[in-house]
Design an enzyme around this catalytic site. Structure first.
Site, PDB file in Angstrom:
ATOM      1  N   TYR A   1      -1.175  12.174  37.686  1.00 55.13           N
ATOM      2  CA  TYR A   1      -1.596  11.341  36.552  1.00 55.13           C
ATOM      3  C   TYR A   1      -0.765  10.044  36.545  1.00 55.13           C
ATOM      4  O   TYR A   1      -1.225   8.991  36.136  1.00 55.13           O
ATOM      5  CB  TYR A   1      -1.486  12.098  35.234  1.00 55.13           C
TER       6      TYR A   1
ATOM      7  N   LYS B   1      -0.779   6.097  28.533  1.00 56.84           N
ATOM      8  CA  LYS B   1      -1.224   6.902  27.382  1.00 56.84           C
ATOM      9  C   LYS B   1      -0.111   7.051  26.334  1.00 56.84           C
ATOM     10  O   LYS B   1      -0.400   7.108  25.133  1.00 56.84           O
ATOM     11  CB  LYS B   1      -1.710   8.281  27.843  1.00 56.84           C
TER      12      LYS B   1
HETATM   13  P1  NAD Z   1     -15.624   7.773  32.040  1.00 57.87           P
HETATM   14  O1  NAD Z   1     -15.401   7.224  33.396  1.00 57.87           O
HETATM   15  O2  NAD Z   1     -16.969   8.302  31.737  1.00 57.87           O
HETATM   16  O3  NAD Z   1     -15.220   6.696  30.932  1.00 57.87           O
HETATM   17  C1  NAD Z   1     -14.272   5.684  31.164  1.00 57.87           C
HETATM   18  C2  NAD Z   1     -14.901   4.395  30.672  1.00 57.87           C
HETATM   19  O4  NAD Z   1     -13.973   3.319  30.738  1.00 57.87           O
HETATM   20  C3  NAD Z   1     -16.125   3.983  31.514  1.00 57.87           C
HETATM   21  O5  NAD Z   1     -17.244   3.860  30.681  1.00 57.87           O
HETATM   22  C4  NAD Z   1     -15.719   2.619  32.041  1.00 57.87           C
HETATM   23  O6  NAD Z   1     -16.811   1.727  32.168  1.00 57.87           O
HETATM   24  C5  NAD Z   1     -14.743   2.172  30.974  1.00 57.87           C
HETATM   25  N1  NAD Z   1     -13.919   1.042  31.383  1.00 57.87           N
HETATM   26  C6  NAD Z   1     -13.010   0.979  32.401  1.00 57.87           C
HETATM   27  N2  NAD Z   1     -12.523  -0.279  32.500  1.00 57.87           N
HETATM   28  C7  NAD Z   1     -13.124  -1.013  31.507  1.00 57.87           C
HETATM   29  C8  NAD Z   1     -13.056  -2.381  31.107  1.00 57.87           C
HETATM   30  N3  NAD Z   1     -12.271  -3.274  31.744  1.00 57.87           N
HETATM   31  N4  NAD Z   1     -13.815  -2.783  30.051  1.00 57.87           N
HETATM   32  C9  NAD Z   1     -14.629  -1.902  29.409  1.00 57.87           C
HETATM   33  N5  NAD Z   1     -14.740  -0.605  29.753  1.00 57.87           N
HETATM   34  C10 NAD Z   1     -14.004  -0.181  30.790  1.00 57.87           C
HETATM   35  O7  NAD Z   1     -14.508   8.922  31.846  1.00 57.87           O
HETATM   36  P2  NAD Z   1     -14.064   9.768  30.562  1.00 57.87           P
HETATM   37  O8  NAD Z   1     -13.405  10.956  31.103  1.00 57.87           O
HETATM   38  O9  NAD Z   1     -15.189   9.891  29.620  1.00 57.87           O
HETATM   39  O10 NAD Z   1     -12.919   8.844  29.927  1.00 57.87           O
HETATM   40  C11 NAD Z   1     -12.957   8.357  28.607  1.00 57.87           C
HETATM   41  C12 NAD Z   1     -11.580   8.439  27.950  1.00 57.87           C
HETATM   42  O11 NAD Z   1     -11.230   9.810  27.805  1.00 57.87           O
HETATM   43  C13 NAD Z   1     -10.448   7.789  28.725  1.00 57.87           C
HETATM   44  O12 NAD Z   1      -9.580   7.141  27.812  1.00 57.87           O
HETATM   45  C14 NAD Z   1      -9.748   8.968  29.344  1.00 57.87           C
HETATM   46  O13 NAD Z   1      -8.397   8.702  29.606  1.00 57.87           O
HETATM   47  C15 NAD Z   1      -9.903   9.971  28.242  1.00 57.87           C
HETATM   48  N6  NAD Z   1      -9.683  11.375  28.618  1.00 57.87           N
HETATM   49  C16 NAD Z   1     -10.429  11.946  29.613  1.00 57.87           C
HETATM   50  C17 NAD Z   1     -10.193  13.282  29.959  1.00 57.87           C
HETATM   51  C18 NAD Z   1     -10.952  13.955  31.080  1.00 57.87           C
HETATM   52  O14 NAD Z   1     -10.469  14.941  31.622  1.00 57.87           O
HETATM   53  N7  NAD Z   1     -12.140  13.467  31.445  1.00 57.87           N
HETATM   54  C19 NAD Z   1      -9.207  14.013  29.282  1.00 57.87           C
HETATM   55  C20 NAD Z   1      -8.473  13.387  28.259  1.00 57.87           C
HETATM   56  C21 NAD Z   1      -8.733  12.066  27.941  1.00 57.87           C
HETATM   57  O1  0WE Z   2      -7.392   9.525  31.835  1.00 54.55           O
HETATM   58  C1  0WE Z   2      -7.909  10.168  32.729  1.00 54.55           C
HETATM   59  C2  0WE Z   2      -8.401   9.494  34.001  1.00 54.55           C
HETATM   60  C3  0WE Z   2      -8.415   8.016  33.893  1.00 54.55           C
HETATM   61  C4  0WE Z   2      -8.673   7.288  35.164  1.00 54.55           C
HETATM   62  C5  0WE Z   2      -9.417   7.780  36.231  1.00 54.55           C
HETATM   63  C6  0WE Z   2      -9.628   7.003  37.362  1.00 54.55           C
HETATM   64  C7  0WE Z   2     -10.366   7.504  38.565  1.00 54.55           C
HETATM   65  C8  0WE Z   2     -10.935   6.374  39.391  1.00 54.55           C
HETATM   66  C9  0WE Z   2      -8.129   6.038  35.257  1.00 54.55           C
HETATM   67  N1  0WE Z   2      -8.321   5.260  36.360  1.00 54.55           N
HETATM   68  C10 0WE Z   2      -9.054   5.733  37.382  1.00 54.55           C
HETATM   69  N2  0WE Z   2      -9.204   4.902  38.465  1.00 54.55           N
HETATM   70  C11 0WE Z   2     -10.056   5.191  39.467  1.00 54.55           C
HETATM   71  O2  0WE Z   2     -10.149   4.404  40.440  1.00 54.55           O
HETATM   72  N3  0WE Z   2      -8.015  11.530  32.597  1.00 54.55           N
HETATM   73  C12 0WE Z   2      -7.383  12.163  31.458  1.00 54.55           C
HETATM   74  C13 0WE Z   2      -8.696  12.394  33.568  1.00 54.55           C
HETATM   75  C14 0WE Z   2      -7.653  12.907  34.510  1.00 54.55           C
HETATM   76  O3  0WE Z   2      -7.158  12.129  35.492  1.00 54.55           O
HETATM   77  C15 0WE Z   2      -6.184  12.874  36.136  1.00 54.55           C
HETATM   78  C16 0WE Z   2      -6.087  14.138  35.553  1.00 54.55           C
HETATM   79  C17 0WE Z   2      -7.025  14.160  34.499  1.00 54.55           C
HETATM   80  C18 0WE Z   2      -7.280  15.271  33.548  1.00 54.55           C
HETATM   81  C19 0WE Z   2      -5.364  12.527  37.200  1.00 54.55           C
HETATM   82  C20 0WE Z   2      -4.457  13.459  37.696  1.00 54.55           C
HETATM   83  C21 0WE Z   2      -4.371  14.701  37.116  1.00 54.55           C
HETATM   84  C22 0WE Z   2      -5.170  15.078  36.047  1.00 54.55           C
END
Ligand code: NAD
Ligand code: 0WE
Length: 255
Positions: free
Chosen positions: A156, A163
């Site tokens: 991460y 975060k």
């Molecule tokens: P996702 O890829 O569907 O959403 C990420 C979004 O960020 C995308 O819609 C992308 O277009 C947008 N984004 C990135 N750069 C941008 C920019 N410059 N301007 C506008 N938008 C931009 O993935 P997700 O998992 O739905 O992530 C959404 C949130 O949830 C994030 O903050 C992520 O850290 C958080 N989150 C995800 C998880 C997981 O496991 N998926 C867990 C905890 C928190």
């Molecule tokens: O916040 C996140 C992921 C956010 C994210 C993901 C990507 C993938 C593609 C930010 N930047 C990028 N850039 C890219 O080019 N999460 C909470 C999901 C996530 O990411 C991990 C996790 C989990 C859960 C990374 C390592 C370990 C666990």
């Protein structure tokens, strides 16, 4: 009509596709009687997001790259024409360079650190600063975070400090905007297989491990995260601000 968000105007930022947490939140807001406006990052996502917007009965869509202050201001100007009074904002956006989400944390670059913090953390401040002029009836801001902010999670890496910064901003924004009746909270979700997560090495191994170790012996779904976001957007949470709510099947409570 009943519904926890009856007639509330809610801006949902960060839906890229059907798996996005932002999309599940948009669906849940719609289910609860709220009016949703969606923002999308860039032209290349417009087609896909417009199909999602159709599913909500033609929700308005606004392009907004949160890396650009002018783009944020223009997006809020456009929103004002559709929703002169805004009751809620969902910020569900994160990004770091892929090379900074693997290998040694100590190799994190200055630019990777700056970009991760700019997109994933600072953007919440930029959006809140612009959009608060529409929150004249009070309201709620909800952002998405992850336990990598406070514990070390392999790979991460640079997103952890980003975060941590985001969660601290939640508290400072809560103090700043509270007198105007605007609450600011975060949902700390367990891992969900969205596009942003599935590219991560051994993501499914992580899900398997959690299934056998969390108090609830399972993982969480985007719909469960969305229901918590609805709660934080709704009047049910009217005395909660500056908080980080874990929606993680209890993972945060066990080692
Ligand atoms: P996702 O890829 O569907 O959403 C990420 C979004 O960020 C995308 O819609 C992308 O277009 C947008 N984004 C990135 N750069 C941008 C920019 N410059 N301007 C506008 N938008 C931009 O993935 P997700 O998992 O739905 O992530 C959404 C949130 O949830 C994030 O903050 C992520 O850290 C958080 N989150 C995800 C998880 C997981 O496991 N998926 C867990 C905890 C928190
Ligand atoms: O916040 C996140 C992921 C956010 C994210 C993901 C990507 C993938 C593609 C930010 N930047 C990028 N850039 C890219 O080019 N999460 C909470 C999901 C996530 O990411 C991990 C996790 C989990 C859960 C990374 C390592 C370990 C666990």
């Amino acid at each position: 009509m009943s519904g926890l968000l009856h007639d509330k105007n809610i801006l949902v930022m960060g839906a890229a596709n059907q798996r996005s947490i932002a999309w599940s939140i948009a669906e849940a807001v719609h289910r609860e009687g709220g009016h949703v406006a969606l923002t999308y990052q860039a032209e290349r996502l417009k087609g896909r997001v417009s199909r999602l917007a159709e599913e909500l009965g033609g929700a308005p869509m606004i392009e907004c790259d949160v890396a650009d202050d002018d783009a944020v201001r223009r997006a809020v100007d456009r929103l004002a024409e559709i929703m002169p009074v805004l009751h809620g904002i969902v910020h569900s956006i994160a990004w770091a360079p892929a090379e900074d989400l693997q290998g040694s944390f100590v190799e994190t670059t200055r630019t990777g650190f700056a970009q991760a913090n700019d997109i994933s953390s600072y953007s919440l401040i930029a959006v809140a600063r612009e959009a608060r002029r529409l929150m004249t009836a009070g309201g709620a801001v909800v952002t998405m975070t992850y336990a990598g902010s406070w514990r070390v999670i392999p790979n991460y890496n640079v997103m952890g400090p980003a975060k941590a910064s985001l969660e601290s901003s939640v508290r400072y924004l809560a103090a700043d905007l509270g007198p105007a009746g605007v609450r600011v909270n975060a949902v700390s979700a367990g891992p969900i297989a969205t596009v942003a997560a599935r590219t991560i090495k051994d993501f499914s191994g992580m899900l398997d491990l959690l299934e056998s170790h969390t108090p609830l012996r399972r993982n969480v779904t985007a719909d469960e995260v969305a229901d918590a976001a609805v709660f934080l957007l709704s009047d049910l949470s009217r005395a909660i601000t500056g908080e980080v709510v874990h929606v993680d099947a209890g993972a945060h409570a066990v080692t």
